[in-house]
Design an enzyme around this catalytic site. Structure first.
Site, PDB file in Angstrom:
ATOM      1  N   GLU A   1      36.459 -23.236  50.354  1.00  0.00           N
ATOM      2  CA  GLU A   1      37.643 -22.378  50.201  1.00  0.00           C
ATOM      3  C   GLU A   1      37.408 -20.975  50.789  1.00  0.00           C
ATOM      4  OE1 GLU A   1      38.610 -22.566  46.014  1.00  0.00           O
ATOM      5  OE2 GLU A   1      39.597 -24.503  46.269  1.00  0.00           O
TER       6      GLU A   1
ATOM      7  N   GLU B   1      39.122 -31.719  46.003  1.00  0.00           N
ATOM      8  CA  GLU B   1      39.011 -31.455  44.570  1.00  0.00           C
ATOM      9  C   GLU B   1      40.379 -31.631  43.919  1.00  0.00           C
ATOM     10  OE1 GLU B   1      37.362 -27.618  43.681  1.00  0.00           O
ATOM     11  OE2 GLU B   1      35.802 -27.767  45.217  1.00  0.00           O
TER      12      GLU B   1
END
Length: 599
Positions: free
Chosen positions: A123, A272
């Site tokens: 991220e 995720e």
């Protein structure tokens, strides 16, 4: 009775879909294996846990040698990772080639590790990072994939970048999935990354968290976070599609964003997705049951989403609870596991896929510390330092279960103190000296768990994570303390900075080995303080002063973020308002790179 009913229902529903792990029905399903824990299960134990439950895919956050060695010889498919703090190094092609040699090709042999992906960063384009990794992520991705290609494994092992869903959005004037585009500030960069991924036949990896849509947003329609059709549909007027859950809407916004740059058919991996079971009012077993019930049933049926029907490769987050994970996003961060800290299943799931009620198999041969707990001393006379001692305990242990809506929010004041003291005592491996707290604590052999609140006994671990203050921690906290007090002009009264002051006082008073580090810490503190203060005063610029203070707290955040994180829960325990808690967290997590580059 209600809790038992929910647990029973969890067995009956989730068993059908998770059973495909051993039966092969949900081919694309894997789990994330994080290791931010004070006491880690041995890698061999975790790998056996995966094998026992038929889990065939795992996503890592590094490529640690003991983990890789444990995975060698299994058929488990692995995504290894390069952490964000190594991205800069990977912009050098020789360094990237060396990383691939050490962490990929060395395991590429018969009986080695079945590596499928290399995650380049995690991220890295989060808006909260203020562009810290914008200029280095793509070069790192290129170098890693090119190094894989040069090593002759690029056809089977692909480099990808797990991204947060904040890299794309729909305009406020037309907030529907079909209007999705990449974020305006990174649109060109994202286009180049997508082109490179497509050229190398690598997937786009995205993390999607319906739970976060609910967190801190009471106006978000609760049912829209789940899959059971109870939400009022949101109609995309352009396509006529009715969306009844935020996962589908989010995923299809990405599909539209890819289509907008000419790659609407690019493979997508969900890196995720999951639901936590503690640390927030919406993080509990009941909601986790409801979420997994819907998600896994859809995966088993290969339903996909309206714009991308069929197979989706997904990694659940996560495998095991991580009590040392950063709680910057929220205290739930330490409770994502489908297994608890000791590798035991949190709830019953049938993994056979045959409709049989069958528990996930827990970790085998787990060794625990003695059955001893630390509790508040009911005979304590002077309670004036109770708050400071709770603060200390929760700075170096996990007290997130005490927060509003969490499993231990049922305790009274003495119970809160007992919980904090015991968590610290267990983290310190039941060291007798760690259950004193200036006479406010005492040991007991009686289990003091209450209702839904479990007072744990920690596991014996060969790799214990140290949470005692380092010289650098004390240095940075001391620097903040000195700088804030000297500058004055309102800074010293700001709630966030007063909390820094409180923390440094606690560390100074309570550290059992302060004498060993004070000389080193003092020298560091002096140098940091003088340099920062000199720059601020010479510039006569209040913005520089503010940046300097933020730099101090952000350095602390990046170097020892778990120590700061573990103190946040203290604010709730002693009754400080949530606004104070949020102010400190927002201030402390300002990225270093953003400040030092003047962004």
């Amino acid at each position: 009775m209600e809790r038992g009913y929910v647990m029973m229902m969890l067995v009956c529903v989730v068993m059908v879909v998770l059973g495909c792990w051993s039966g092969g029905g949900v081919e694309g399903l894997g789990v994330n294996w994080g290791t931010m824990a004070t006491h880690k299960l041995p890698p061999d134990t975790v790998v056996q846990l995966l094998k026992d439950n038929g889990i065939q895919k795992v996503k890592l956050f590094d490529a640690e040698q003991s983990t890789m060695s444990a995975l060698a010889g299994t058929s488990i498919e692995v995504m290894v990772a390069i952490p964000n703090d190594q991205l800069q190094a990977m912009t050098s092609y020789p360094r990237a080639k060396e990383w691939v040699r050490r962490n990929v090709t060395r395991y590429n042999f018969n009986g080695g590790v079945n590596i499928k992906y290399v995650a380049v960063g995690n991220e890295p384009f989060l808006t909260s990072y203020n562009g810290s990794f914008l200029n280095i992520t793509f070069p790192a991705l290129q170098n890693i994939q090119n190094a894989l290609n040069e090593a002759g494994v690029g056809d089977t092992i692909k480099a990808t970048v797990p991204l947060n869903a904040d890299v794309y959005n729909s305009p406020e004037t037309n907030p529907v999935p079909s209007a999705g585009t990449f974020r305006s500030d990174i649109s060109q960069l994202m286009t180049e990354i997508v082109q490179f991924l497509d050229k190398n036949k690598a997937p786009f990896t995205i993390n999607i968290y319906p739970f976060l849509s609910l967190y801190g947003n009471d106006d978000f329609p609760f049912n829209y976070a789940f899959f059971d059709g109870d939400a009022t549909p949101i109609v995309d007027a352009t396509t006529g599609i009715q969306y009844t859950n935020v996962f589908d809407a989010n995923f299809d916004t990405l599909v539209s964003s890819l289509k907008a740059v000419g790659y609407g058919d690019m493979p997508i991996v969900v890196g995720e997705v999951g639901w936590p079971t503690d640390g927030d009012k919406n993080a509990n077993v009941g909601n986790a049951y409801r979420f997994y019930n819907g998600l896994l049933a859809r995966l088993a049926a290969n339903k996909g989403t309206p714009l991308r029907p069929g197979f989706i490769e997904i990694y659940l987050f996560g495998l095991i609870d991580e009590d040392a994970k950063s709680i910057a996003p929220g205290s739930f961060e330490r409770h994502w596991g489908i297994f608890s800290y000791d590798g035991q299943p949190k709830f019953a799931i049938d993994v056979s896929g045959q409709g049989q009620n069958k528990l996930l198999m827990g970790a085998k041969n787990v060794q625990y510390l003695e059955k001893k707990w630390c509790m508040f001393n009911p005979n304590a006379k002077d309670l004036s330092k109770l708050a400071d001692n709770i603060n200390y305990a929760c700075t170096f242990a996990d007290c997130t279960a005490l927060e509003y809506g969490s499993s231990c929010n049922i305790l009274d004041a003495n119970g809160n103190a007992s919980y904090a003291f015991n968590m610290y005592y267990q983290v310190q491996n039941q060291d007798d000296l760690s259950c004193n707290f200036e006479g406010l604590a005492t040991m007991t052999t009686q289990n003091i768990s209450q209702g839904t609140c479990n007072f744990i006994i920690q596991i014996v671990s060969s790799s214990t994570f140290s949470l005692r203050p380092s010289p650098l921690t004390i240095c940075l906290l001391s620097s903040c303390y000195r700088l804030i007090n000297t500058l004055g002009n309102g800074w010293s009264t700001a709630p966030s900075f007063r909390r820094v002051v409180s923390t440094v006082k606690v560390l100074t008073i309570r550290s059992t080995y302060i004498g060993k580090v004070m000389n080193e810490a003092y020298s560091c503190s002096q140098a940091f303080y003088k340099a920062c203060h000199k720059v601020s005063v010479i510039a006569e610029n209040t913005i520089l002063i503010e940046q300097c203070i933020k730099l101090c707290t952000s350095l602390l955040w990046q170097t020892r973020e778990n120590q700061m994180d573990m103190g946040f829960s203290y604010l709730y325990i002693i009754g400080a308002p949530k606004s104070t808690h949020d102010t400190l967290r927002t201030t402390a997590k300002t990225p270093v790179a953003a400040i030092t580059h003047g962004q």
